[in-house]
Every structure is written in structure tokens, then in C-alpha cells.
Design an enzyme around this catalytic site. Sequence first.
Site, PDB file in Angstrom:
ATOM      1  N   CYS A  86       0.838  -1.204   0.000  1.00 43.11           N
ATOM      2  CA  CYS A  86       0.000   0.000   0.000  1.00 43.11           C
ATOM      3  C   CYS A  86       0.872   1.253   0.000  1.00 43.11           C
ATOM      4  CB  CYS A  86      -0.971  -0.063   1.182  1.00 43.11           C
ATOM      5  SG  CYS A  86      -2.331   1.096   1.048  1.00 43.11           S
ATOM      6  N   HIS A 195      -3.483  -5.839   1.072  1.00 43.19           N
ATOM      7  CA  HIS A 195      -2.753  -6.024   2.331  1.00 43.19           C
ATOM      8  C   HIS A 195      -2.636  -7.492   2.749  1.00 43.19           C
ATOM      9  CE1 HIS A 195      -2.552  -1.754   3.744  1.00 43.19           C
ATOM     10  NE2 HIS A 195      -3.473  -1.650   2.798  1.00 43.19           N
ATOM     11  N   GLU A 197      -0.810  -8.662   5.002  1.00 47.23           N
ATOM     12  CA  GLU A 197      -0.645  -8.768   6.466  1.00 47.23           C
ATOM     13  C   GLU A 197      -1.990  -8.780   7.188  1.00 47.23           C
ATOM     14  OE1 GLU A 197      -0.588  -6.087   4.801  1.00 47.23           O
ATOM     15  OE2 GLU A 197      -0.846  -4.259   5.986  1.00 47.23           O
TER      16      GLU A 197
END
Lengths: 228, 827
Positions: A86, A195, A197
Amino acid sequence: MSKIGVVTFPGSLDDGDAARAARISGAEVVRLWHADPDLHGVDAVVLPGGFSYGDYLRCGAIARFAPVMETIADAARGGMPVLGICNGFQILCEAHLLPGALTRNQHLHFRNRDQWLRMENSSTAWTNHFAEGQEILIPVKNGEGCYVADERTLDELEANGQIVARYVRGNPNGSTRDIAAIRNEAGNVLGIMPHPEHAVEALTGPSLDGLGFFSSVLKHLADAKAAA
Amino acid sequence: MNLEAMSVDTVKDAESTPEELQPYLELGLKDDEYQRIKQILGRRPTQSELAMYSIMWSEHCSYKSSKVHLRQFGEKAPPSDRMLAGIGENAGVIQINEKIAVTFKVESHNHPSFVEPYQGAATGVGGIVRDILAMGARPILVMDSLRFGAADHPDTQRVLPGVVAGVGGYGNCLGLPNVGGEVFFDECYQGNPLVNALSLGVLPVDGLQRKEADGPGNIVVLMGAKTGRDGIGGVSVLASATFDDESQQRRPSVQVGDPFTEKLLIESCLELYAAKLIVGVQDLGGAGLTCALTETAASAGTGMDIQLEKVHLREASMEPHEILASESQERMLFVVEPAKLDAVLGIAQLWGVIATPIGVVTDTGRVRITFHGETVVDVPPGSLADDGPVYARPLREPADLILLQADRAETLPRPHHDFQLKDTMLKLAASPNLCDRSWVTEQYDRYVLGNTVLAQPEDSGIVRLDEETGLGVALSLDCNSRFARLDPYEGAKLALAEAYRNVAVTGAEPVAVTDCLNFGSPEDPAVMWQFAEAVRGIADGCQELGIPVTGGNVSFYNQTGAVAIHPTPVVGVLGVLENVAQRIPMGFSHTGDVLVLLGETSLELSGSEWAWVAHQHLGGRPPKVDFAREQAIAGFMQRAAETGLVRSAHDLSDGGLAQALVESVLRKGLGATVTLPVDIEPFVSLFSESAGRVLISVPVGHRQAFESLLAEHELPATILGQVDDEGADLTVIGHGEAGRFTVSQSELREAFSGTLPRMFGAGESGAAEAVTAGSPAETVLVVETVEITETVAVEAEAPAALLAEGEPFAEPSEPAQTDETERRAES
């Protein structure tokens, strides 16, 4: 144990989450500070999501000049695996470690949704765990995630297999050629808008697909150590 | 600095020109209030003092009209071991376990959001987050409760996109997940949208920060953004006056937010707290420096000497009263021991935040403020912070209430045939108040911080506090203002009941309440009556439920001309989950699960969404509230979560059972077959909005354990049917004229999902397919839950019999079930 560094810039927001994901994957996590050029012996670096320096001027434009980034840029050119998520992707583009730029979402809204991606290239430090053509589900959340580059660059990216992931079942931000992630020519630097994560625990994510990025780099580092 | 050019009004000037005329009326002070200020000071106030009193004695800061009513929250509150700080603090603090506490509060930012939607909403989020921060907590989530005028009104096109972008813009940039809230449309909010924002923070039990400016000699430090002319008069002029045609000219009064600075401020504050470097802290919100200085000094019984020229300014030409009244965002005030000052300034520097010593704490009992050596303020701080006027304003039941209540929706013509019921279901699902909120919620980051377990559109937001133990909190914000318009006492109780139930259905234990009371002008006795009734309703309800109100906010003057908004007491309920992995999500997830309706359905259509959508009707009396039933549901759901006896749960509220079915089917894309009870008119089963009801899906196989748990909690339940395959239709089997009807998921989705994008712009380049899970609830964990189930069920009961489909275990469902069998045979 391989060490993964996670950088915190003023305004980084998903830094703790990137650290959690690396930890869950079995890495030793080292937190790096924007003003400290020392990488403290890490084997790979994650530039996390957020709004570094308030996204003032342009997303990533100021972070690119942070002391830690000079060291990271040198290390990246030397082959160290670097993942920009990002805002991290935006920083990598501003730092010219990756071509092109991320611009305002075409529909002008911030958009957060669970997004399907098709993995298109497994020959990177961060995606060797995936099969080419595999579809994965991870969250996307950004206001400026529309990837743009000139036609020639885009054609080169296609030709070199540098487009690592594309949006499928809908493009959340109008990104050119549905690009969600690209790599540098060497394959050690990866920029991704969604994302990974945030897809590492069943309790909090839409899937566990994000773990693949972190286990990929750990395998890459282990292989490199074995070869050395 | 040329003081002459500024014509600064000093204390000396005030003493020498006692008769000078002052614009106190324009600043919102009444004649007698002005006289009292003169009495307190023994002279006329200086310009700066007048500004300070006008702000601090405004409705917004002094709660002068609401105070006498709000006392009930304390008086009726049940004793709670959990409450570490309550009303009067920046936010209430609730102990979660021996180590962790949380603090939470909801606050309004209504008027600024009408004038400048983006900044108004953004700074609303920023303000509530600083309240949480000032208690010593790390903010970990936000929620928003939004109310707009008619969805198809042109001005809603201006206000809604700006407000949503503002809430998202600020919260996203702070890195706080937005985990829930409300969006509601009604023409009464046309000139007066409501923007209520909630935040919750977590702190160590011994980490509670104080606001007292203790210790004469200690340094007063201002930290954060520079002070500018934004927000000047925001409190006294904006928040305490009714809108009229000039409101467009008040734009400069709205503050402008900078979330990046706030993010740095948060990190700086948390480092200061952790290193125990400060004596006291107060955020700068409404009334800015004026409020922070006088409140901290007044609460400690000390005084302060402040040098105002030391405040960092955005514009050098600002005059003292402007500096004192400025509502520039992202500022905090600290009281620091001299020996620790360098360490405090060092941390600020690390994060790149401006920190400036601006004065010292004294033992004089007076706040004295100088500007370039001239004394411009010399006041006893308590007179501003605590001794503002208090009014017991006249109350009178609205003249139209009797007629309004007599005009019942139960007498309206209502459909009976199956095709009409289907049509009504789809029409309601597509109505602005019931349709899919994704257009709004996709603009909010719900993932950041990685602890969001449930977020919108789930009944509650659930956030994990502890990765090791799985300890977490559940939160819901609710209000049906139409019910409150019909009966503010019952309506407030219904808001409380709904928020409580939304928390309870996830399996969390509801423990505390916050509220945001949005009303018209307190100077209108009818509005004041509505307010008094609503406060009484919440206080009585909390007493009955045994959970305290820990804090909140009052917003008056929400009206345009003489027309007030519906009374809108928004209630937030906080729940605790020992292990968030046990939370019960909404949405059908397993084919074959049995659908059960908890609670009872009565003929209650007044104030319902159906009455509004089908007839544009608002009248009658709202549904009845039974808090004992709500508690029984909560008790049942907690045990069900622990034992895994319930797979999914969805509270029934606006739109009744029909809407709960639509949402539960679309959540994960599994169909359902439902047989409505024979002893209730099918339309009423589907669209009545009776409180105290929950739609649950139950895994087959634990009938006895399930039944005995129902019996233990004395909870009536009705079997409705079962969950079908992925992609299957929703089939509703009625009786008599209602026959049966089938709705495909594509019909449902088209109705439910199309409305907001159609009204506010599709905003889509290649249209995205609906991705199933909107929130993180996944199969892996459901499997774990089932394992737990079986162990417990076996322990609890004799070998658990299969809860076979169609096997009734509660009286009312028996005939219905027969009915279903017959109809199936027919088809």
C-alpha cells in the site's frame, strides 16, 4: 532465524500488523525507525501501509527521502528482499525502485473490501509460495491505489513477467491492466496495493492467503543461505 | 508586536471603564448571566474574559439545561465494580480484568457537519479520539452514527458524501478501524444532520490519567498543532444557536482537521504516559484553551499564570480572545514537573510535534493570563468550569402527541397475499433505511490494527484486546428516532434495548452504556419534555438492566426554524467477551442448520419501517420493551457462545423478521426455507418490529442441550425452518392467503445492494462482484466451535439427540411445522 525488518515512518499505520504477520510466519521481527539509517542486520524489509508523513505532497514522496530509505534502496539494489504494501508500494515507486505510480482511485473514494487477486508470477522472493494462476483473497484498502505507467513501461512489465498479481472479479480502484502488484526486474522488490498482512489469522482476516508472502521470503532467504 | 494596533482590552482597562457596552447578547449570554459575571469579577469582564464566559457558559460546555436531568444517570446507576471513572470525566472508564481497562464515549458534531460536511465529520472523529486519549488510553477503534435528511433530497447529495468521506478520511489516517454504526434517513434531519462519533481506548488499570493541574510550580505545556483562527466562536455561536439562513456564512467557525498531527500526538502522549512524565492532561476540544486551562485548574483547586504570547500561532495577528477561544484541532495540555520538562519536550521532538511551555500552576486560585506583559484575564477558574448557570427549564408534552399516538399504524391497510408479501420484502430491503450500507462502510478501514473480529454489517463491532487470551470487547450504537418521536420515554428504552441486544447476540456480556442525546431547542418546552422523558427512559432502563451510563454528550438546538428533529437518544452499549473466538456472527453459514426465532412477535407496526415505506406514516405507540426478556436473551446467548450451541444470530429490529432473513441470507450466500407460525398473521410475523427477538441458526444435533438452555432462561422460541445450500432461494411459507413465496438471491441482492450506489454514485470502474465475507468470520473457527459444542453437550445432557429438521421443541411452532410439511408435499 531470518530477520525481517518493519519500518515505521511518522504516519505508518499497518506497521504493527506487518510485524505480527512476519512473526506468525516464523520470522524474527526487527522494528526499524525512519530516522535511523541502520538496518540492524535484517535479511528483508517490509515498508508497511499507512499515510507516511501525512501523505503530504504526494503519497510516499517525503518518505522516499527518509534516512532509512537510502540504506534500504542500496540494499534493494544489492538484492535484499523488500516488500512495499500500500503506502509502501507508493514509496517504492517514488524511490524509483519500481516503475510507474499510484494515483487517486478512479471513483475518488477510499475503498476497503475483501479482494480476489490472481497470482501471475511466482519467481519473486515474496511469491514463490504461490502457483501461477492461483486466486487468493486478501483485503484491499486505499484511496490512491490506481496504478499507472506509460504504455511502453506497461508492455515491458508484461513482457518481463513483472506483473505479479492482478485484480480479478472486479477492479477496486481502476488500476491500469488490473495491476495489483509488480516486481522489479531482479524479483527481490515487490510492491502490492492490497494487504497480505491482514489475511494471516482466521479470526481477523478473510483468509490465510497473506501468509504466503511471508513464508515465500523465509524460504527464499533459507535457500539463499543454503546456497551460500 | 504592536499591542496598540490590536487595542487589547486589559484588566486595567476594564477597571477604568466600568460602563463600557459589551456585546454579550451577540455572544449568546443573557442579561442576568452578564450581571453574574460582573458580580463574580467585581468589574466588567475584559474582552477575553467575556469570550471565555460566553463559551464556558454556553449550552454545549455547561450543560445548563440538561444537568438537572442527567443527574439521574448517577442516582439510578446500579453499583458497578467495573467503573473506574464515570460522568464528568472526558470519558467513562470500565475495568475489563485485573490488568486492562477500557474507556469509551460517543459525542456529537452535528452543526459543523451541516455547514462543512467533510471537516465537520472529520473533526468530530478527531475530537472524540482526543477525549479517549486524555484518559490515558490508546484509542483502538471508532464507530459512527449518522442521520441525514431524505435520501433523495438534493442537499443530502451534498451532506452525506462529505460526512462519510470525513469520517473515513480522519479515522483511516489515524489508523483506527471503524467497526460499526448507523446510517439513517428521515426528512426531519434535512437541515440538521446528526454526526455522532464513538471511540474506545484501552489502558492499563493503573494507567488512568488525571486532568487536575496539581502542584504549584509545575509547568503548563501546550502540545500539538499551532493555534489558528479556525473554530472561533464554534461553541457559542455555532453549537448553541439554531440554524437560520445565515448559517452558510459561518463557515470560518468550523475547525479544520489534520489527522497526521493527531496520529503523532497520540504516539507522543502514549510515550509520556508510559514514562510517567506528566501530572495532568486535558485535551483541547470545544472551547479550546479556555476550557482546558480553567477545567484543569478548577478541578485541582489551584490557579495558573499563563503567558499567552507563548502559544504557537498560525496567524501572528491573532488577539488574546481569539487565542483563548480557538478550537484548532490536535492540541493537548499537560501539567509537568519542572524536572521532567526536558524529557517531555524530547519526546515531542522525537515525533516532530510542537510542545511549548506556556505558564505555571499557582496556588492563587485564579487563572491569570497575560499577553506581552499586560494582564488580560484574571478569573477564578471554578466560576467558568463549574459554576455556570443551571436551568430547570419548563417542560410540556408536545401538543400533537395525543393525536399522533392515536393514529396507529396497526389500522393501516396491509397486504395479505404471498406476491404482496414478497413485493413488500423486496421494497423494504431496497429502502434507504434498510438497504446495504457497503457504499458507506467500504470507505472506512476496518482492518487496521489487525484485531477486528466483527465489523459492519454485523450486529456489533468486536475487537480483540489481548492476542494471548482472546479477551475482547463488543460495541453497538443504536437509536430508532421514530419510536422516540412517538414516545420519548419508551423510545429511549428501545434504543437501549436494541444496542444491548446487538451486543448480547454475539455472546458478549453487556457491561456499560454511553449516550449521545440529540434534541431540538431546550427553550421549547415540548423539546425539553422529550429530553427529560428520554433521559428518564435510559436511566430507568439501565437501572433495570443493571449496567451504568458512564458518560456521553448532549446536543441541543438541532432544529431548523421552529421545527425540531425527532428526539434522537443514540445509545452505545459496551460488552465484554472472554474469548473473541467464541463470538457468534450473523449470517447463515451451514446448510441444514435449524432456524429458530427467540422471543415473541406481537402486532406492533407503529413507527415501523413498513409503515413509513408503504404509507409514509408515523403514528401510534412504539413496540413494548421487556428488559427481563432482553436479559434472558443475553444470558442465553452468552451460554450458547461458550458452548457453541448457536452458529449465527441476528437481532430483529427495523424491518422485522423479513429484513433479518434478507440480511442473514445475503451475508454468506446460503438460502433458507422458513415456515411462518400459523397462529400469527403472516404479514405480522414478517414485518412487525416487536423488541426482544433474535433469529438464530442452530447446528443439528444438540436438541436437548439447546432446549434445556432455553428453559433455563425461560426463553420462548419458535422453529422457523432451515438453512439451505449456497446460492439457494429464500422460501417463505405462510398460511391462508399468504401461501408461499420464493425470492432468489439475485433478486434479493439487486434490491438490497443497488440503492445507495444509485443515489450517491456507483463510483465503480469494473463493477466488483460481491465478495462473500464482508468481515472476518471464517470456517476454521466455526469448526473449532463445533468441537467445543460436542464436548459440552455430552457433558451437560444425556446423549444428545439430533435436532432433526422439523422436530418441534416449542409449542407455537408445531402447527407451523405441520403446515410446512403439507405444503412441501403439495409442491
